[in-house]
Design a protein around this motif. Structure first.
Motif, short mmCIF file in Angstrom:
data_model
loop_
_atom_site.label_atom_id
_atom_site.label_comp_id
_atom_site.label_asym_id
_atom_site.label_seq_id
_atom_site.Cartn_x
_atom_site.Cartn_y
_atom_site.Cartn_z
N TYR A 79 0.84 -1.20 0.00
CA TYR A 79 0.00 0.00 0.00
C TYR A 79 0.88 1.25 0.00
CZ TYR A 79 -3.35 3.56 1.16
OH TYR A 79 -4.10 4.72 1.14
N LYS B 23 3.93 1.67 -0.97
CA LYS B 23 4.68 1.82 -2.23
C LYS B 23 3.82 2.26 -3.40
CE LYS B 23 8.33 -1.25 -0.79
NZ LYS B 23 8.92 -2.58 -0.85
N SER B 24 2.51 1.92 -3.37
CA SER B 24 1.66 2.25 -4.51
C SER B 24 0.74 3.44 -4.27
CB SER B 24 0.81 1.04 -4.91
OG SER B 24 -0.09 0.72 -3.87
N CYS B 25 0.66 3.92 -3.04
CA CYS B 25 -0.27 5.00 -2.68
C CYS B 25 0.14 6.32 -3.35
CB CYS B 25 -0.31 5.18 -1.16
SG CYS B 25 -1.49 6.44 -0.64
N LYS B 26 -0.84 6.97 -3.95
CA LYS B 26 -0.61 8.28 -4.59
C LYS B 26 -1.27 9.41 -3.81
CE LYS B 26 1.43 6.35 -8.11
NZ LYS B 26 2.66 5.74 -7.66
N GLN B 27 -1.92 9.07 -2.73
CA GLN B 27 -2.65 10.04 -1.91
C GLN B 27 -1.74 10.56 -0.80
OE1 GLN B 27 -6.24 8.31 -0.34
NE2 GLN B 27 -6.89 10.18 0.68
N GLN B 28 -2.02 11.78 -0.33
CA GLN B 28 -1.33 12.33 0.83
C GLN B 28 -2.34 12.51 1.96
OE1 GLN B 28 0.66 15.90 -0.74
NE2 GLN B 28 2.58 14.87 -0.27
N LYS C 204 8.05 7.99 0.47
CA LYS C 204 6.94 7.88 -0.48
C LYS C 204 6.01 9.10 -0.42
CE LYS C 204 8.23 4.05 -2.21
NZ LYS C 204 8.73 3.99 -3.58
N ASN C 205 6.36 10.09 0.40
CA ASN C 205 5.66 11.37 0.45
C ASN C 205 4.17 11.22 0.77
OD1 ASN C 205 5.84 14.17 0.34
ND2 ASN C 205 5.26 14.24 -1.82
N LEU C 206 3.86 10.40 1.77
CA LEU C 206 2.45 10.15 2.12
C LEU C 206 1.83 11.23 3.00
CD1 LEU C 206 2.32 6.29 2.75
CD2 LEU C 206 1.91 7.57 0.65
N LYS D 12 1.03 15.21 3.95
CA LYS D 12 0.95 16.58 3.45
C LYS D 12 1.90 17.45 4.26
CE LYS D 12 -3.95 16.31 2.20
NZ LYS D 12 -5.30 16.81 2.51
#
Length: 183
Positions: free
Chosen positions: A104, A106-111, A136-138, A140
């Motif tokens: 999750y 590694k694939s998450c594009k949401q913050q 992974k910049n999760l 904000k």
């Protein structure tokens, strides 16, 4: 397991005895959320609960007014329990996902404004999780990560570390993503 405060304050959920999960104690949960009140307002934010276990933290976040909560848990029975608890609360604010936390991340594009991670204390990858979340910049800008761990780990020299709290055998390291300056 009980919800400490918010719109569902006082609601109890009986955890099946067969569960392997070690839920964050009500004492530790209440104290860490008291500390977090000086860092973040939960009303209207997006939150992520990693290694959700019984869903105790996810339910607390929903009760405290989060706009959206993603709850990630691999165990089939635990995921089902979280889903059932959410149905009892009649809420669609929380999305319970059944899956591997590392996949999750590694694939998450949401913050998210807030992330809570409570991996099994014996997990060999445990020390890598805070770094992976930042890599992974999760979070904000200004976002908070609370990382629950055993006493054998010390994250005080890790990047983004803010403070450590201990409640009995439960340890929390708090991290914050600094706001990046805009050019």
């Amino acid at each position: 397991m009980r919800i400490i405060t918010g719109i569902y304050k006082g609601r109890h959920f009986d955890i099946p005895r067969s569960f392997k999960a070690r839920p964050t104690t009500d004492f530790a949960k209440e104290n860490i959320f008291n500390v977090l009140n000086s860092y973040i307002d939960f009303e209207g934010i997006n939150a992520l609960d990693l290694f959700s276990g019984t869903g105790s933290i996810s339910l607390e976040l929903v009760s405290r007014g989060c706009e959206h909560v993603v709850s990630v848990e691999m165990d089939r029975d635990h995921h089902k329990f979280i889903t059932e608890c959410l149905k009892k609360l009649d809420t669609d604010v929380c999305l319970p996902l059944r899956g591997d936390v590392f996949r999750y991340i590694k694939s998450c594009k949401q913050q998210f404004d807030f992330i809570f991670a409570d991996p099994p204390y014996a997990l060999k990858e445990l020390p890598t999780i805070p770094g992976l979340i930042f890599e992974k910049n999760l979070l904000k800008d200004g976002g908070i990560l609370v990382f629950e761990h055993g006493k054998e780990h010390d994250f005080s020299n890790a990047p983004h570390f803010v403070e450590h709290r201990s409640y009995g055998s439960v340890n929390f390291s708090i991290f914050r993503k600094e706001a990046t300056a805009s050019l």
